[in-house]
Design a protein around this motif. Structure first.
Motif, mmCIF file in Angstrom:
data_model
loop_
_atom_site.group_PDB
_atom_site.id
_atom_site.type_symbol
_atom_site.label_atom_id
_atom_site.label_comp_id
_atom_site.label_asym_id
_atom_site.label_seq_id
_atom_site.Cartn_x
_atom_site.Cartn_y
_atom_site.Cartn_z
ATOM 1 N N GLU A 135 62.030 -13.137 -1.646
ATOM 2 C CA GLU A 135 62.845 -14.087 -2.399
ATOM 3 C C GLU A 135 62.931 -13.677 -3.871
ATOM 4 N N LEU A 136 61.884 -13.064 -4.400
ATOM 5 C CA LEU A 136 61.919 -12.631 -5.796
ATOM 6 C C LEU A 136 63.083 -11.688 -6.044
ATOM 7 N N LEU A 137 63.359 -10.825 -5.055
ATOM 8 C CA LEU A 137 64.397 -9.814 -5.230
ATOM 9 C C LEU A 137 65.802 -10.416 -5.245
ATOM 10 N N SER A 138 65.939 -11.663 -4.840
ATOM 11 C CA SER A 138 67.253 -12.295 -4.879
ATOM 12 C C SER A 138 67.647 -12.662 -6.306
ATOM 13 N N GLU A 139 66.674 -12.705 -7.206
ATOM 14 C CA GLU A 139 66.959 -13.111 -8.575
ATOM 15 C C GLU A 139 66.587 -12.056 -9.617
ATOM 16 N N ILE A 140 65.543 -11.278 -9.365
ATOM 17 C CA ILE A 140 65.070 -10.339 -10.375
ATOM 18 C C ILE A 140 64.796 -8.985 -9.734
ATOM 19 N N ARG A 470 85.073 -5.559 -3.907
ATOM 20 C CA ARG A 470 83.629 -5.383 -4.008
ATOM 21 C C ARG A 470 83.032 -6.159 -5.171
ATOM 22 N N VAL A 471 81.806 -6.620 -4.957
ATOM 23 C CA VAL A 471 81.024 -7.123 -6.073
ATOM 24 C C VAL A 471 80.527 -5.923 -6.861
ATOM 25 N N SER A 472 80.019 -6.156 -8.038
ATOM 26 C CA SER A 472 79.517 -5.051 -8.847
ATOM 27 C C SER A 472 78.219 -4.525 -8.248
ATOM 28 N N PRO A 473 77.916 -3.240 -8.464
ATOM 29 C CA PRO A 473 76.642 -2.695 -7.966
ATOM 30 C C PRO A 473 75.435 -3.467 -8.479
ATOM 31 N N GLU A 474 75.545 -4.043 -9.676
ATOM 32 C CA GLU A 474 74.426 -4.786 -10.239
ATOM 33 C C GLU A 474 74.077 -6.017 -9.398
ATOM 34 N N GLU A 475 75.099 -6.603 -8.774
ATOM 35 C CA GLU A 475 74.873 -7.843 -8.026
ATOM 36 C C GLU A 475 74.186 -7.617 -6.692
ATOM 37 N N ILE A 476 74.218 -6.389 -6.185
ATOM 38 C CA ILE A 476 73.602 -6.150 -4.879
ATOM 39 C C ILE A 476 72.527 -5.079 -4.924
ATOM 40 N N LYS A 477 72.181 -4.606 -6.105
ATOM 41 C CA LYS A 477 71.246 -3.481 -6.170
ATOM 42 C C LYS A 477 69.893 -3.815 -5.561
ATOM 43 N N ASN A 478 69.480 -5.084 -5.643
ATOM 44 C CA ASN A 478 68.179 -5.442 -5.088
ATOM 45 C C ASN A 478 68.172 -5.475 -3.571
ATOM 46 N N ILE A 479 69.312 -5.808 -2.951
ATOM 47 C CA ILE A 479 69.320 -5.835 -1.491
ATOM 48 C C ILE A 479 69.694 -4.485 -0.909
ATOM 49 N N ALA A 480 70.263 -3.597 -1.732
ATOM 50 C CA ALA A 480 70.636 -2.273 -1.229
ATOM 51 C C ALA A 480 69.417 -1.495 -0.752
ATOM 52 N N CYS A 481 68.247 -1.809 -1.284
ATOM 53 C CA CYS A 481 67.039 -1.091 -0.880
ATOM 54 C C CYS A 481 66.599 -1.460 0.536
ATOM 55 N N PHE A 482 67.233 -2.489 1.142
ATOM 56 C CA PHE A 482 66.913 -2.860 2.526
ATOM 57 C C PHE A 482 67.896 -2.251 3.523
ATOM 58 N N SER A 483 68.828 -1.442 3.039
ATOM 59 C CA SER A 483 69.831 -0.863 3.937
ATOM 60 C C SER A 483 69.205 0.218 4.804
ATOM 61 N N VAL A 484 69.625 0.274 6.054
ATOM 62 C CA VAL A 484 69.090 1.239 7.016
ATOM 63 C C VAL A 484 70.241 1.971 7.698
ATOM 64 N N ASP A 485 69.911 3.093 8.310
ATOM 65 C CA ASP A 485 70.881 3.838 9.103
ATOM 66 C C ASP A 485 70.718 3.575 10.593
ATOM 67 N N ASN A 486 69.550 3.046 10.967
ATOM 68 C CA ASN A 486 69.265 2.794 12.376
ATOM 69 C C ASN A 486 68.779 1.362 12.549
ATOM 70 N N LEU A 487 69.417 0.628 13.439
ATOM 71 C CA LEU A 487 69.015 -0.750 13.707
ATOM 72 C C LEU A 487 67.829 -0.738 14.664
ATOM 73 N N SER A 488 66.704 -1.313 14.225
ATOM 74 C CA SER A 488 65.465 -1.164 14.986
ATOM 75 C C SER A 488 64.898 -2.464 15.516
ATOM 76 N N PHE A 489 65.323 -3.597 14.985
ATOM 77 C CA PHE A 489 64.861 -4.868 15.531
ATOM 78 C C PHE A 489 65.647 -5.199 16.794
ATOM 79 N N ASN A 490 65.087 -6.091 17.575
ATOM 80 C CA ASN A 490 65.721 -6.431 18.854
ATOM 81 C C ASN A 490 66.858 -7.428 18.686
#
Length: 794
Positions: A135-140, A470-490
């Motif tokens: 949740e911290l990453l959603s704001e800072i 698109r939104v600005s890169p600044e607005e999504i930079k914190n969630i971009a670190c969760f991006s994956v190339d392979n979907l692994s959850f069920n």
């Protein structure tokens, strides 16, 4: 519907799009953005070209680190999952004596399985406020968070997170924040600590208590561990610093249900008592007070109040929960701190984030820690060197019994030469247009924020978005670190419209593994023509009974209603009074309306609204309408039509256009300056602007047709009756023979006049609206339905 052309034109550039995310990955969790907005410059001018003669507001944002105050005080503690029983004890005692101060539990952890989620959902259902680390990453921006989690033990990680939690609470608008360690027991009110912050920047007692006045400078020095440069008060008052180890047991006195420290016949009331250092094994002594006659009975009473039945009940539920960041994601493999520290440099050279729930990423880490070519792995060698028992067992003779070592590793760390990813790891893959500033992009980001705040591990798969949307890169930079190339959850949820979902399934079927669900936007209750989309996924989720009925009629067999993942994710940047004065509104009544010159121009009926508004102006000249518009220049033909009509009606001076591209904070700030919101839509899926207006306490007028009926009723808003008419030719892809609603003009006129003339009624209606949507879109409802989602069979 916009028949998939957006996605189809973008998918051809998908490879280059994925490469564009490389910048996000390389930066990881970038340094904190400059937050806040120091001021907003408003310029009302006579626009050139197609806007000539209209009042247009041009907004220029100047960014600077200002922190707006929206709330007063908050207290919090920081724990891991297995310490929740301590936090609940602290919370209960704190709120008992300080009911007007928010108390939040920050959990530096993530959930490992559905059993854990059930435990924490129980807490959510009871109204216990907590959030997990993401949740911290959603704001800072938490710089190097994954590196710290990988190289630190639990206690170090919690200390590292502390300044970021202060920053988070400052960013969401709290004026003062108080941190209390988990072992503290609250015995009376602590308002005195907050009052001291009127004279000091920071107040502290060892590492157990920190109180901070939330300013940019204070937080900056706190991050740097330079609080000595601030106006700092080190507490020595026993009212707040009484602990198990610095107060004699015989000095504690209980009188009238309050506790005091008695020294030299002076009584000092205790507000906070810390139990650090008290071992539960010593509790048996207190069952034999008559035998140990010298034990202070007041002290015994205090101990028994702290270690109560609820404490031990919660202790049994939570104390065995594993620490998520001690394990590799998607596995049950525990990686001890010695291994993580020793190989951290090599790990981060090879992998941007070892906690990324990407199967390829995890297998590569396993291969590095346990190479096939070696008789003993790096992991095993490091474990042997870190444990004396293993050094004696395996190194004494100089020969390592690999079979015996394998049993030790299997038992203590779940690591063997055949270690593999779990068949059904707990979490959610979210596939969507995360970079989109509208519609499903907003929903995907909001869903991720809500799910991760309650501890659900998530992986994000970014679908491509055209640059103008698109939104600005600044607005999504914190969630971009969760991006994956392979979907692994069920479990996978697709935030993508039905036509685009069909195309995605044909183009990239490997994304559709495990249990698949889809959420798409739809605006009708009688029609749905993309029935092929039902076969693409196992189930479909929608936000309203309005849409659910249409999907079931069209043949959807597994259709479920799910709460809209609404998040309060903005800051009001300018006081509405100042903003209105700048606009020249002052004491006037102001309506607001949002219009996209492409997607909404026919559907939102702007000409009908303007026609009725002109009549309202005749009756009440001191009324204004803010038009927040999008894509005016791109669709100039529609802009010309609207401009001519406004001039024809003679209401140029009563309408203000805002066609600037603003971030979310800027848009909400403008909405907050209005007195009411109006929507003359002909069909509607969910209508996020209506929810936002109601959340801000604005009375809303809207057509009584659409998904908005899920949260609007005759008690909390003004709903307009309507008649159906054929849609006819349109640019939205709808069947021309379908029918949509046309709101009643007379009812709209009466509703607007009612709000303008009866300000007290408007205020009461806005208060009802706010109360309703806060309950409707609460985290409790979201979490309960998310649990149901996990428990549904494929």
């Amino acid at each position: 519907m916009f028949k998939g052309s957006l996605f189809k034109s973008s998918l051809a550039r998908y490879i280059s799009f994925r490469k564009s995310l490389k910048d996000y990955r390389e930066k990881g969790l970038a340094p904190s953005l400059i937050k806040g907005i120091d001021r907003i410059k408003y310029e009302i001018f006579k626009a050139k070209d197609l806007w000539q003669g209209l009042r247009v507001v041009k907004i220029n944002f100047d960014y600077s680190p200002k922190i707006p105050v929206q709330h007063k005080d908050v207290a919090f503690t920081i724990i891991n999952k297995d310490e929740m029983h301590y936090a609940l004890n602290l919370r209960q005692s704190f709120l008992k004596h300080n009911p007007d101060i928010d108390f939040v539990i920050v959990v530096v952890d993530l959930l490992k399985d559905i059993r854990e989620y059930r435990l924490f959902n129980e807490l959510v259902s009871k109204g216990i406020r907590f959030f997990f680390l993401c949740e911290l990453l959603s704001e800072i921006s938490c710089r190097d968070m994954h590196k710290v989690l990988w190289t630190s033990d639990k206690e170090v990680a919690k200390k590292w997170v502390l300044p970021y939690v202060f920053e988070y609470f400052a960013y969401v608008g709290f004026k003062k924040s108080l941190y209390l360690s988990k072992n503290i027991f609250c015995l009376s009110e602590v308002s005195g600590l907050f009052d001291l912050l009127d004279d000091y920047d920071v107040i502290s007692f060892k590492e157990s208590i920190f109180a901070l006045k939330n300013t940019e400078m204070n937080i900056d020095y706190f991050h740097k561990k330079e609080i000595s440069k601030l106006k700092n008060l080190e507490l020595d008052d026993p009212q707040y610093t009484a602990t198990f180890y610095n107060v004699k047991k015989e000095d504690i006195v209980c009188k009238d249900s309050n506790y005091y420290v008695s020294r030299k016949n002076l009584f000092k009331k205790i507000s906070l008592f810390e139990f650090s250092g008290f071992y539960l094994d010593d509790l048996f002594l207190f069952d034999h007070v008559s035998f140990f006659g010298s034990i202070n009975k007041s002290y015994v009473r205090l101990v028994n109040e702290y270690y109560n039945k609820d404490f031990f009940y919660n202790k049994r539920k939570f104390e065995e929960l594993p620490y998520y960041f001690e394990h590799l994601p998607l596995t049950r493999i525990r990686v001890p701190i010695e291994v993580r520290q020793r190989y951290s440099e090599d790990i981060f050279k090879r992998f941007r984030n070892p906690y990324l729930p990407d199967s390829k990423n995890v297998r590569a880490i396993l291969s590095f820690l346990h190479p096939k070519y070696s008789s003993i792995s790096r992991f095993a060698r490091c474990v042997i060197e870190s444990r004396q028992d293993l050094r004696l067992a395996f190194s004494k003779s100089g020969i390592i019994d690999t079979l015996a070592l394998r049993e030790v590793l299997k038992m203590d760390y779940n690591l063997t030469t055949t270690s593999r990813i779990e068949r059904n790891p707990f979490g959610i893959n979210i596939v969507g247009f995360f970079e989109s500033k509208i519609g499903l992009g907003v929903q995907a980001r909001s869903f991720f924020r809500k799910a991760s705040s309650v501890g659900i591990p998530c992986s994000l798969f970014f679908l491509p978005v055209l640059s103008n949307l698109r939104v600005s890169p600044e607005e999504i930079k914190n969630i971009a670190c969760f991006s994956v190339d392979n979907l692994s959850f069920n479990n996978t949820i697709f935030f993508i419209n039905s036509q685009d979902l069909i195309y995605l399934k044909d183009a990239s079927g490997d994304l559709f593994k495990g249990k698949t669900s889809a959420i798409w936007n739809w605006e009708f209750d009688k029609y749905f023509d993309d029935t092929k989309a039902f076969s693409c996924v196992d189930e479909v989720m929608c936000y309203s009974d309005f849409v659910k009925g249409a999907l079931i009629k069209a043949g959807g067999e597994r259709v479920y209603k799910f709460p809209y993942p609404f998040t309060y994710d903005w800051r009001i940047l300018q006081h509405r009074k100042n903003l209105r004065a700048t606009f020249g509104f002052d004491g006037s009544f102001v309506f607001m309306f949002i219009l996209d010159f492409f997607r909404d121009f026919e559907r939102k009926k702007p000409f009908l609204l303007l026609k009725v508004f002109s009549k309202v102006v005749e009756e009440c000249p001191d009324v204004y309408l803010i038009f927040k518009t999008f894509q005016a220049a791109k669709y100039s033909e529609n802009q010309v039509r609207l401009t001519k009509y406004i001039k024809k009606l003679g209401i140029v001076d009563n309408i203000v256009f805002v066609d600037e591209t603003t971030n979310r904070d800027g848009y909400i700030t403008i909405l907050n300056a209005a007195d009411a919101y109006v929507s003359t839509h002909s069909c509607e899926g969910m209508a996020l602007p209506l929810i936002e207006a109601m959340w801000l306490g604005k009375p809303v007028i809207a057509t009584a047709y659409g998904g908005n009926l899920e949260f609007m009723n005759n008690d909390n808003s003004i709903l307009l009756n309507y008649k159906f008419e054929k849609i006819g030719q349109n640019n939205l892809g709808y069947n021309p023979d379908w029918e949509w609603a046309v709101p009643d003009e007379e009812e709209l006129y009466n509703a607007m006049i009612k709000l303008v003339k009866d300000r007290e009624f408007a205020k009461e209606l806005g208060e009802k609206a706010r109360a309703f949507v806060m309950e409707k879109f609460s985290i409790q409802n979201f979490s309960n339905e998310l649990l149901s989602f996990f428990e549904r069979e494929k």
